[in-house]
Scaffold this active site. Structure first.
Site: not given
Length: 453
Positions: A225, A259
């Site tokens: 991210k 995740r």
């Protein structure tokens, strides 16, 4: 005096699999059936590629898979429900046929969630935290699905990172309660990167442990991210090590599920982090024997490996050997191998797991020494010696059977099993290998390995 740590959530069932929270970290593999995934891994409508990716991730150590078809990156372009349906439903249907691993649908649309659950998904991952379309919660409740409630800070006023997350998660839990979803079917995600500035996402990770008192498992998704890119000044394709650092930090601060896109690398990070955070000693050497002689023998053996997860992790496989049947000779030849596994199941629990896997793979009761789709036996369980009506460990008659000793010697040749006076390798030398044929190397246990054996 320091306050006691919050209690660990009770074990839960996800898609029929038992998850022991607090004993290890579980990995959720990401399958993006999107055009504009921020991470550069969008597969669009290529169902074949998505299924291959999912099976590979499971072989690499993922415990569940998250399938989505609409990007949630900042400024994402909404995708019509019919496009989502066309992309995710075929993938979930095929994965549900080929694996028993829990499958998650990553969507905020009730129509898509209902179709995905009908196709075989057992988890709903809603980035709106059940605060979007009301039909999502109702669909999950009707299907008995597990729900990942995520706090999404986008377009919400900011007060304090943890306070805002706590309020958002509690609001989502209230929606779940209103439609009859019990707390034990809820997993909480603080929403790393969703509406937060990079420094706020980093603060979230640093203060993650403050959310453990909510009493539910925590899922954290930091993989690749932008906050990592902001700290390191790196593009998305160069954020593997930054992701590893955030995953390790999340585990240290209480994450139960991470995740991830890069499963094999993050599986190592999780295993090492668990050893530090949850405690590690020299694990017992546990070896299972696996075999079968009916139908597509290799496919049945591989299916058995997939069904062992998540409670049992295959650490190494022997080569694959073919041998003539023993006792009842009027039947096809057997394929046999050995698996070194890691598990926290007790021997009786492991036996029960093996029997459940045999049944799920299609084995039916039959005569002793007769043909079978799948056979799983506990050969060794550390230094344990056990001989009771239900289970004998080490497995009886190992020392007499070359077709068991040969694969066992591939994995642990120098071990002296409890009650023995010689090593596995010495026992194999005494028995010999007549009638055995090596038909595949250890790669047979991988989906990328041989297709026939």
């Amino acid at each position: 005096m320091a306050s006691p740590p919050p209690p660990v959530p009770a074990p839960g069932l996800i898609g029929g699999r038992r998850f022991e929270w607090g004993r290890r970290t579980f990995l959720m593999g990401v399958i993006n059936c999107t055009e504009d995934s921020f991470s550069g891994d969008g597969l669009r409508a290529d169902a074949d590629a998505a299924v291959r990716q999912g099976l590979r991730m499971l072989a690499e150590g993922a415990h569940l898979l998250d399938v989505g078809a609409e990007s949630t990156r900042p400024g994402f372009k909404p995708v019509p429900a019919e496009v989502e349906l066309a992309r995710v439903v075929p993938v979930i249907e095929r994965l549900a046929r080929e694996t028993d691993a829990p499958l998650s649908i990553d969507s905020t649309k009730a129509e898509v969630v209902r179709a995905a659950l009908d196709a075989g998904a057992t988890v709903v991952n809603d980035v709106s935290g059940l605060r979007g379309e009301p039909g999502v919660a109702a669909a999950a409740a009707a299907a008995g699905a597990t729900v990942v409630i995520m706090h999404n800070q986008r377009n919400r006023p900011f007060h304090d990172v943890v306070a805002d997350i706590r309020d958002g998660l509690r609001a989502g839990c209230a929606v779940a309660e209103a439609v009859g979803i019990p707390p034990e079917r809820l997993i909480l995600d603080p929403g790393f990167g969703f509406g937060w500035r990079p420094e706020q996402s980093i603060e979230m990770l640093r203060r993650l442990a403050e959310l453990r008192d909510l009493g539910r498992p925590l899922l954290v998704g930091t993989s690749r991210k932008s906050a990592i890119g902001a700290v390191l000044g790196l593009p998305v394709e160069e954020r593997l090590l930054g992701t590893a650092a955030t995953v390790a930090t999340a585990i240290a601060n209480g994450a139960d599920i991470v995740r991830v896109h890069d499963v094999p690398e993050m599986a190592q990070v999780a295993r090492m982090s668990d050893a530090v955070v949850r405690g590690w000693g020299s694990p017992p050497t546990i070896v299972l024997g696996v075999g079968g002689n009916l139908g597509d023998r290799l496919a049945h053996l591989r299916r058995g490996l997939a069904l062992l997860a998540p409670e049992v992790t295959v650490a190494a496989a022997s080569a694959l050997y073919e041998s003539a049947p023993l006792g009842v000779t009027d039947q096809p030849p057997f394929l046999n191998a050995a698996l070194r596994v890691e598990t926290r199941l007790t021997p009786p629990e492991l036996l029960a797991k093996c029997k459940a896997v045999e049944e799920a793979a299609g084995r039916t009761p039959g005569p002793r020494w007769g043909p079978r789709v799948l056979d799983l036996d506990i050969l060794l369980y550390g230094d344990l010696r056990l001989d009771d009506e239900a289970l004998t460990v080490p497995h009886p008659r190992i020392a007499e059977r070359g077709f068991v000793l040969r694969p066992l010697a591939d994995l642990v040749p120098e071990i002296v099993p409890p009650g023995w006076e010689r090593t596995v390798a010495a026992a194999l030398a005494a028995v010999g290998e007549e009638g055995l044929a090596r038909v595949a190397g250890p790669g047979w246990a991988s989906p990328a390995g041989p297709t026939r054996a």
